[in-house]
Design a protein around this motif. Structure first.
Motif, PDB file in Angstrom:
ATOM      1  N   ASN A  30       0.023   8.913  -1.119  1.00  0.00           N
ATOM      2  CA  ASN A  30      -1.340   9.856  -1.687  1.00  0.00           C
ATOM      3  C   ASN A  30      -1.936  10.414  -0.603  1.00  0.00           C
ATOM      4  N   HIS A  48       2.002   3.312  -2.503  1.00  0.00           N
ATOM      5  CA  HIS A  48       1.302   4.449  -3.111  1.00  0.00           C
ATOM      6  C   HIS A  48       0.309   4.913  -2.599  1.00  0.00           C
ATOM      7  N   ASP A  49      -0.738   4.370  -1.763  1.00  0.00           N
ATOM      8  CA  ASP A  49      -1.687   4.696  -1.263  1.00  0.00           C
ATOM      9  C   ASP A  49      -1.095   5.733  -0.154  1.00  0.00           C
ATOM     10  N   PRO A  84      -6.534   9.316   3.730  1.00  0.00           N
ATOM     11  CA  PRO A  84      -6.474   7.979   3.340  1.00  0.00           C
ATOM     12  C   PRO A  84      -7.763   7.383   2.366  1.00  0.00           C
ATOM     13  N   ILE A 144       0.915  -1.296   0.205  1.00  0.00           N
ATOM     14  CA  ILE A 144       0.020   0.044  -0.183  1.00  0.00           C
ATOM     15  C   ILE A 144       0.823   1.210   0.053  1.00  0.00           C
ATOM     16  N   GLY A 201      -9.406   4.108  -0.272  1.00  0.00           N
ATOM     17  CA  GLY A 201      -9.316   2.751  -0.805  1.00  0.00           C
ATOM     18  C   GLY A 201      -8.874   1.869   0.202  1.00  0.00           C
ATOM     19  N   GLN A 202      -7.949   0.990  -0.110  1.00  0.00           N
ATOM     20  CA  GLN A 202      -7.550  -0.107   0.459  1.00  0.00           C
ATOM     21  C   GLN A 202      -6.733   0.311   2.019  1.00  0.00           C
ATOM     22  N   LEU A 203      -6.317   1.569   1.944  1.00  0.00           N
ATOM     23  CA  LEU A 203      -5.249   2.254   2.871  1.00  0.00           C
ATOM     24  C   LEU A 203      -6.466   2.512   4.161  1.00  0.00           C
ATOM     25  N   ARG A 204      -7.453   3.221   3.554  1.00  0.00           N
ATOM     26  CA  ARG A 204      -8.645   3.240   5.012  1.00  0.00           C
ATOM     27  C   ARG A 204      -9.146   2.147   5.440  1.00  0.00           C
TER      28      ARG A 204
END
Length: 205
Positions: free
Chosen positions: A57, A53-54, A64, A51, A66-69
């Protein structure tokens, strides 16, 4: 019996990586210690490289996505956190620090945390105490006394008889399990669970 949830963060860059190997050893020691206390547990491991790149970003946007959240929610909602980073130039990796930087300041308040690190030589081991521990102390996490450093030579051969690493892992897992077990409010009870039903109140009148 309520299952204890353990989140594991590995900041290893390679695949496979010694950082992930240490993280797995620490989580295995923790689950064994919890089982010895007759507590069931589950482990979910998060590789920060997946993760990365997330994370960048989120640092740029402040939010946060997408997947990071979902990852942040799993980690901050766990009963305990194992955090392991490789050491570069005597400190944690930039990826590891970037991840910690996007955590809400109170998201780990009181959460038991077990720290681990990997590096080339044992002389880097003090980075756990002067770099990583203050980082999580600032976040008001409950960092266990024993942290675990694994040098490259710790993984070679079958030197467990003379290598202090296995015993240190076991001791750290025991301390971590104690903190998870003793944590107040880790599983808050339902405030309405003891409220009598309407039928019960009628019977008592």
């Amino acid at each position: 019996m309520t299952e204890r949830r353990i989140a594991v963060v590995s900041a290893g860059l390679g695949r496979p990586s010694s950082t992930r190997l240490l993280a797995d050893r620490l989580s295995a020691a923790t689950t064994a210690e919890l089982a010895a206390r007759e507590l069931s547990s589950s482990v979910e491991t998060f590789e920060l490289r997946d993760i990365a790149h997330d994370i960048v970003n989120a640092m740029l946007t402040g939010f946060p996505a997408g997947q990071l959240r979902e990852t942040l929610a799993e980690i901050t909602g766990a009963d305990g956190l194992i955090a392991v980073s490789p050491l570069f130039t005597t400190s944690y990796s930039g990826l590891f620090k970037s991840f910690v930087d996007i955590l809400e300041q109170d998201s780990l308040n009181g959460v038991p945390v077990l720290l681990g690190a990997t590096g080339g030589t044992p002389r880097h081991s003090l980075a756990l105490e002067y770099a990583m521990r203050p980082l999580f102390t600032y976040l008001h996490a409950d960092v266990v006394p024993t942290s675990v450093f694994a040098a490259t030579d710790d993984w070679s051969g079958n030197g467990d008889q003379v290598n202090p690493l296995p015993k240190r892992i076991q001791r750290a897992g025991g301390e971590f399990a104690d903190r998870i077990t003793q944590r107040v409010g880790a599983h808050p009870t339902d405030p309405f669970q003891d409220v009598p039903s309407f039928e019960q109140m009628l019977r008592d009148t």
